[in-house]
Design an enzyme around this catalytic site. Structure first.
Site, short mmCIF file in Angstrom:
data_model
loop_
_atom_site.label_atom_id
_atom_site.label_comp_id
_atom_site.label_asym_id
_atom_site.label_seq_id
_atom_site.Cartn_x
_atom_site.Cartn_y
_atom_site.Cartn_z
N GLU A 1 -45.69 -4.39 -18.23
CA GLU A 1 -44.58 -4.81 -19.37
C GLU A 1 -45.70 -5.08 -20.62
O GLU A 1 -45.35 -5.20 -21.98
CB GLU A 1 -44.11 -5.49 -18.66
CG GLU A 1 -42.94 -5.56 -17.88
CD GLU A 1 -41.55 -4.53 -19.16
OE1 GLU A 1 -41.16 -4.67 -20.04
OE2 GLU A 1 -41.52 -3.82 -17.87
N THR B 1 -46.34 -0.05 -27.53
CA THR B 1 -46.94 1.11 -26.85
C THR B 1 -46.15 2.74 -26.13
O THR B 1 -45.02 1.60 -25.16
CB THR B 1 -48.04 0.72 -26.49
OG1 THR B 1 -48.96 -0.61 -26.75
CG2 THR B 1 -49.27 1.88 -25.93
N TYR C 1 -38.40 -11.17 -23.08
CA TYR C 1 -38.78 -10.12 -22.62
C TYR C 1 -39.26 -9.86 -21.43
O TYR C 1 -39.05 -9.79 -20.00
CB TYR C 1 -39.10 -9.50 -23.94
CG TYR C 1 -39.43 -7.63 -23.29
CD1 TYR C 1 -37.94 -6.88 -23.05
CD2 TYR C 1 -40.71 -7.02 -22.45
CE1 TYR C 1 -37.79 -5.77 -21.98
CE2 TYR C 1 -40.26 -6.29 -22.34
CZ TYR C 1 -39.18 -5.39 -21.48
OH TYR C 1 -39.51 -3.83 -21.60
N ASP D 1 -35.19 -5.89 -25.22
CA ASP D 1 -36.18 -5.46 -25.94
C ASP D 1 -35.93 -4.39 -27.07
O ASP D 1 -34.28 -4.52 -27.26
CB ASP D 1 -37.74 -4.60 -26.05
CG ASP D 1 -36.59 -3.11 -25.16
OD1 ASP D 1 -35.71 -3.03 -24.92
OD2 ASP D 1 -37.89 -2.51 -23.98
N CYS E 1 -24.83 11.45 -22.39
CA CYS E 1 -24.66 9.44 -21.99
C CYS E 1 -24.06 9.16 -20.52
O CYS E 1 -22.66 9.58 -20.88
CB CYS E 1 -24.56 9.01 -23.24
SG CYS E 1 -24.33 6.66 -22.49
N CYS F 1 -18.76 2.87 -25.28
CA CYS F 1 -19.51 2.84 -26.03
C CYS F 1 -18.93 2.91 -27.40
O CYS F 1 -18.40 3.81 -28.21
CB CYS F 1 -20.69 3.76 -26.03
SG CYS F 1 -21.37 3.61 -28.42
#
Length: 389
Positions: A44, A50, A127, A145, A209, A215
């Site tokens: 993590e 990254t 997080y 995040d 999805c 959504c």
């Protein structure tokens, strides 16, 4: 946009659908082989800012070098920085070592298993604390995040600016209400995978999805408008000259950066900060014929850094500067952009040079033992390219 509120039944069905997709489609990543808290922690921290594909080889190498919290706590700094070389944001690994030493002292070498103690460790924020708590210890803690904020902003129609610190609490509350109590670690990782693979910043794959029926942004045709994110300010430009100085034995002069601040304790060619005008004059200089051409260094931004030139030009008049600079490299940090001009020289009779603190003559074959930041790696690549031409 008015935020949507879900019933308990809808929330439970969402959990089931998301987890079913994750169990079927989850990415095969080395840190998911087991839920050892040390492995979760290392992964993590590495994944912060990254990409996954970049982290994988670093993760495997790091675990081979420092397989335990104790090994991390006791690691020599140069070896630690070398293992992190190229990942950037070196404060991350330094904070990890400080936290590992704290774990050895306060928790008998074992990662604590409650959120409060986990968050007390240096370098672990909400997080990372939530990820460790949920994945390693099966606690229903949110791990929010950028991926998760993007997913939830679209699911619930949350149009708060995600760049504002206070907005994180809005998302943490939403995740806490919807997180699976039985599989919180898998739930958080499912959200991460969904954001990374399906609910992407641009051109999300809404048709495939697994939770598209939940959504709100998709229903209202506002997927492209969410999340709301203010534009980042442009990084501040800084200008440097790298002095690539080689002695008659073939070794290069390297200097170790200060113990605090950006790139602390990393090794580079001597870097002299100059103002923009000086930098541009040097960059467009057609030829460095003699020492007088280097008088521009009298204009360096930090007078304390000019000692290298004044001392060498006075004590060693046989410095031979290359007639042309070798080119420029640039590197963007989070809030600043470095422009570095590579100027190469050779000094004969310097084998007895009295090195100043934090300076060393280093042969190229020994570079592998010195932790180099990304700008230094780019300079080495530039020189290698020049040599091969």
């Amino acid at each position: 946009m008015k935020q949507e509120t879900w019933s308990n039944q809808k929330t439970e069905k969402f959990r089931e659908d998301l987890l079913a997709w994750y169990h079927s489609e989850k990415r095969d990543l080395p840190w998911r082989k087991n839920t050892d808290p040390y492995r979760v922690w290392v992964s993590e921290i590495m994944l912060q800012q990254t990409q996954v594909v970049t982290v994988i080889p670093y993760f495997n190498h790091f675990l081979s070098e420092f397989p335990t919290i104790k090994g991390l706590a006791n690691a020599p700094e140069d070896k630690l920085l070398k293992a992190w070389e190229g990942l950037g944001y070196y404060s991350r690994v330094k904070n990890m070592q400080a936290a590992a030493q704290d774990i050895m002292e306060r928790f008998d070498g074992h990662m604590p298993n409650n959120p409060q103690d986990i968050l007390s460790l240096k370098g672990i924020g909400p997080y990372t604390g939530g990820a460790i708590s949920s994945i390693a210890f099966n606690l229903a803690e949110p791990a929010v995040d950028g991926n998760v904020m993007r997913v939830y902003s679209r699911l619930f129609g949350i149009d708060d600016d995600i760049m504002l610190p206070k907005t994180r609490r809005v998302f943490e509350e939403k995740v806490r209400k919807t997180i699976s109590r039985d599989e919180p670690g898998d739930f958080n990782q499912a959200l991460m995978d969904l954001g990374a693979r399906i609910c992407t910043p641009k051109k999300p794959s809404c048709k495939t999805c697994p939770v598209k029926e939940y959504c709100l942004a998709l229903k209202t045709n506002q997927v492209d408008q969410l999340p709301v994110k203010k534009k980042k300010e442009k990084p501040v430009p800084l200008y440097y000259v790298a002095i690539v100085l080689q002695n008659e034995l073939g070794a290069y002069l390297l200097t170790k950066r200060p113990s605090d601040g950006l790139l602390a304790n990393m090794w580079t060619f001597p870097l002299v900060e100059v103002d923009e005008l000086t930098y541009k004059q040097l960059k467009h200089q057609e030829k460095f014929a003699d020492h007088q051409e280097l008088s521009l260094f009298d204009q360096v931004a930090d007078e304390s850094e000019v000692y290298l030139f004044s001392a060498m030009l006075t004590d060693y008049p046989n410095i031979k500067m290359k007639e042309y600079h070798h080119g420029e490299v640039t590197h963007v940090f989070s809030h600043r952009k470095w422009h570095i001009l590579a100027l190469e020289g050779r000094v004969d009779g310097l084998s007895s040079y009295q090195l100043k603190p934090r300076e060393e003559w280093v042969y190229p074959e020994k570079f592998k033992d010195y932790p180099f930041p990304k700008p230094q790696q780019k300079l080495l690549s530039l020189l290698k390219k020049v040599e091969n031409n």
